[in-house]
Scaffold this motif. Structure first.
Motif, PDB file in Angstrom:
ATOM      1  N   ASN A  76      -2.167  -9.199  -9.142  1.00  0.00           N
ATOM      2  CA  ASN A  76      -1.532  -9.596 -10.411  1.00  0.00           C
ATOM      3  C   ASN A  76      -0.064  -9.991 -10.200  1.00  0.00           C
ATOM      4  OD1 ASN A  76      -3.936  -8.961 -11.847  1.00  0.00           O
ATOM      5  ND2 ASN A  76      -3.346  -6.794 -11.824  1.00  0.00           N
ATOM      6  N   ASN A  77       0.149 -10.822  -9.171  1.00  0.00           N
ATOM      7  CA  ASN A  77       1.465 -11.375  -8.827  1.00  0.00           C
ATOM      8  C   ASN A  77       2.448 -10.344  -8.273  1.00  0.00           C
ATOM      9  OD1 ASN A  77       0.793 -14.037  -9.712  1.00  0.00           O
ATOM     10  ND2 ASN A  77       1.147 -13.372 -11.837  1.00  0.00           N
ATOM     11  N   ALA A  78       1.984  -9.132  -8.023  1.00  0.00           N
ATOM     12  CA  ALA A  78       2.849  -8.109  -7.430  1.00  0.00           C
ATOM     13  C   ALA A  78       2.450  -7.900  -5.981  1.00  0.00           C
ATOM     14  CB  ALA A  78       2.729  -6.793  -8.197  1.00  0.00           C
ATOM     15  N   GLN A  79       3.407  -8.021  -5.078  1.00  0.00           N
ATOM     16  CA  GLN A  79       3.144  -7.795  -3.662  1.00  0.00           C
ATOM     17  C   GLN A  79       3.274  -6.301  -3.351  1.00  0.00           C
ATOM     18  OE1 GLN A  79       5.773  -9.232  -0.305  1.00  0.00           O
ATOM     19  NE2 GLN A  79       4.056 -10.640  -0.047  1.00  0.00           N
ATOM     20  N   ILE A  80       2.264  -5.753  -2.704  1.00  0.00           N
ATOM     21  CA  ILE A  80       2.239  -4.323  -2.411  1.00  0.00           C
ATOM     22  C   ILE A  80       2.072  -4.140  -0.909  1.00  0.00           C
ATOM     23  CG2 ILE A  80       1.051  -2.130  -2.798  1.00  0.00           C
ATOM     24  CD1 ILE A  80       0.046  -3.277  -5.462  1.00  0.00           C
ATOM     25  N   ALA A  81       3.003  -3.412  -0.303  1.00  0.00           N
ATOM     26  CA  ALA A  81       2.890  -3.076   1.114  1.00  0.00           C
ATOM     27  C   ALA A  81       2.012  -1.826   1.243  1.00  0.00           C
ATOM     28  CB  ALA A  81       4.265  -2.829   1.703  1.00  0.00           C
ATOM     29  N   VAL A  82       0.924  -1.967   1.983  1.00  0.00           N
ATOM     30  CA  VAL A  82       0.009  -0.849   2.196  1.00  0.00           C
ATOM     31  C   VAL A  82       0.309  -0.290   3.583  1.00  0.00           C
ATOM     32  CG1 VAL A  82      -2.397  -0.085   2.179  1.00  0.00           C
ATOM     33  CG2 VAL A  82      -1.698  -2.035   0.768  1.00  0.00           C
ATOM     34  N   ASN A  83       1.209   0.673   3.624  1.00  0.00           N
ATOM     35  CA  ASN A  83       1.665   1.241   4.895  1.00  0.00           C
ATOM     36  C   ASN A  83       1.006   2.578   5.212  1.00  0.00           C
ATOM     37  OD1 ASN A  83       3.563  -0.874   5.385  1.00  0.00           O
ATOM     38  ND2 ASN A  83       4.934   0.077   3.885  1.00  0.00           N
ATOM     39  N   THR A  84       0.620   3.308   4.175  1.00  0.00           N
ATOM     40  CA  THR A  84      -0.030   4.610   4.342  1.00  0.00           C
ATOM     41  C   THR A  84      -1.201   4.695   3.382  1.00  0.00           C
ATOM     42  OG1 THR A  84       1.232   5.813   2.644  1.00  0.00           O
ATOM     43  CG2 THR A  84       2.231   5.615   4.842  1.00  0.00           C
ATOM     44  N   THR A  85      -2.033   5.711   3.546  1.00  0.00           N
ATOM     45  CA  THR A  85      -3.185   5.881   2.658  1.00  0.00           C
ATOM     46  C   THR A  85      -2.745   6.146   1.223  1.00  0.00           C
ATOM     47  OG1 THR A  85      -3.305   8.229   3.255  1.00  0.00           O
ATOM     48  CG2 THR A  85      -4.682   6.703   4.514  1.00  0.00           C
ATOM     49  N   ALA A  86      -1.547   6.694   1.034  1.00  0.00           N
ATOM     50  CA  ALA A  86      -1.049   6.942  -0.322  1.00  0.00           C
ATOM     51  C   ALA A  86      -0.845   5.636  -1.092  1.00  0.00           C
ATOM     52  CB  ALA A  86       0.254   7.727  -0.263  1.00  0.00           C
ATOM     53  N   ASP A  87      -0.674   4.522  -0.377  1.00  0.00           N
ATOM     54  CA  ASP A  87      -0.421   3.242  -1.040  1.00  0.00           C
ATOM     55  C   ASP A  87      -1.672   2.648  -1.676  1.00  0.00           C
ATOM     56  OD1 ASP A  87       2.291   3.264  -0.401  1.00  0.00           O
ATOM     57  OD2 ASP A  87       1.919   2.378   1.574  1.00  0.00           O
ATOM     58  N   TYR A  88      -2.858   3.168  -1.349  1.00  0.00           N
ATOM     59  CA  TYR A  88      -4.065   2.702  -2.034  1.00  0.00           C
ATOM     60  C   TYR A  88      -3.962   2.966  -3.533  1.00  0.00           C
ATOM     61  CZ  TYR A  88      -6.020   2.798   2.714  1.00  0.00           C
ATOM     62  OH  TYR A  88      -6.262   2.617   4.059  1.00  0.00           O
TER      63      TYR A  88
END
Length: 340
Positions: A76-88
């Protein structure tokens, strides 16, 4: 019956284990029960040790692989860095934040996919990614990782090779090492886990496992109650009455699978079950009920061979193509059905 040489080999193995335990009394660890590569417990343990793959299903949509960290997605136009499992959770929160957006997760390629068996593959673009997910979706009934049970390593495994009559032991330090250890076992090797073994269940409770049956019961508990193992809900009666089944594994004190080779079983809604081999058929009865939260299957055949299946079987696990049952009385026996 076991051949004499194999019987003597197992006796020697157990003797060596008892000697080793006497020498290693300070650990007070006892080998409880010998299994092989083909034993049910061995296959369950390998599935416990598989790669955890469901935690990022909101991103990749597959329970048979996971995307290796780190990587980046756009939602939804937001860039998300998935660096750890918490970022899911950040991805899930973005998807759930509004009902007025498209919620499409766009992965920034290339990424590395890790399969349930620790094999890794670089995926360069979206087209290759879609092809990979389509491939895994062709096999919805693969017996996947058993979630909700984590082994506290290191653990020690005693090994006896009946081919060269050599006993040894090996320390296992991780899930990947345990998975590959089981994968590389051969038919001449007998193994026993050195107990006690510490595990953590899906409630984050630490438990001490002291024998094979306790380990199998802990796995059964995880299968039944860990939410990540119950993504798809199936009806047992609807499943068993759909199509015909054969017996890929039957253990009653000893393995007796070969005695049922060529048989097909059709479970009917009127509670009759027809077993057919070639031009010969026999009709028996089946019944199913739930006792103390466990589904039970009772079989009733009259012939000498098929009547050996007449036990009050407890359901261990099932899907659309596999049914696994066990009976725990004086010993643990197993009956598996597989869709033909």
């Amino acid at each position: 019956m076991f051949p004499l040489k194999k019987y003597l080999s197992i006796v020697v193995f157990l003797f060596l284990l008892s000697c080793q335990n006497e020498i290693d009394e300070q650990d007070n660890n006892t080998a409880q029960g010998t299994v092989t590569k083909l034993s049910p417990l061995t296959s369950y343990l390998q599935r416990v040790a598989m790669v955890q793959t469901v935690q990022d299903n909101v991103i990749d949509g597959s329970t048979y692989c996971t995307i290796k960290l780190p990587y980046t997605v756009t939602v939804n136009n937001a860039q998300i860095a998935v660096n750890t499992t918490a970022d899911y959770q950040k991805v899930a929160d973005n998807i759930n934040a509004s009902t007025d957006d498209d919620d499409i997760v766009k992965i920034d390629f290339p990424v590395t996919m890790v399969y349930y068996n620790y094999i890794e593959k670089v995926i360069p673009n979206e087209a290759d990614f879609d092809s990979l997910i389509d491939y895994w979706n062709q096999y919805p009934d693969l017996l996947s990782k058993i979630n909700g049970l984590n082994i506290n390593y290191p653990i020690t495994i005693n090994i006896y090779n009946s081919a060269n009559q050599v006993a040894s032991s090996q320390s296992i330090i991780s899930d990947q090492a345990f998975f590959n250890f089981i994968k590389n076992l051969n038919e001449s090797q007998y193994i026993s886990l050195r107990y006690p073994i510490s595990v953590v269940n899906y409630n984050n409770q630490t438990k001490s496992i002291t024998n094979n049956l306790e380990f199998e019961n802990a796995i059964k508990y995880a299968i039944d109650y860990c939410p990540e193992n119950n993504i798809v809900t199936l009806d047992f009666t609807a499943t068993i009455t759909n199509g015909s089944w054969d017996i890929p594994y039957f253990f009653d004190d000893t393995e007796k699978t070969a005695s049922y080779s060529g048989y097909s079983f059709v479970f009917k809604s009127d509670k009759s079950v027809v077993a057919t081999k070639g031009a010969v058929s026999e009709t028996g009865q089946w019944a199913s009920q739930v006792q103390n939260g466990v589904t039970e299957l009772q079989l009733n055949f009259s012939s000498e061979l098929l009547s050996k299946l007449n036990k009050n079987w407890k359901l261990f696990e099932f899907n659309n193509s596999q049914i696994r049952l066990r009976d725990v009385t004086d010993s643990t026996n197993y009956l598996y059905f597989e869709k033909k």
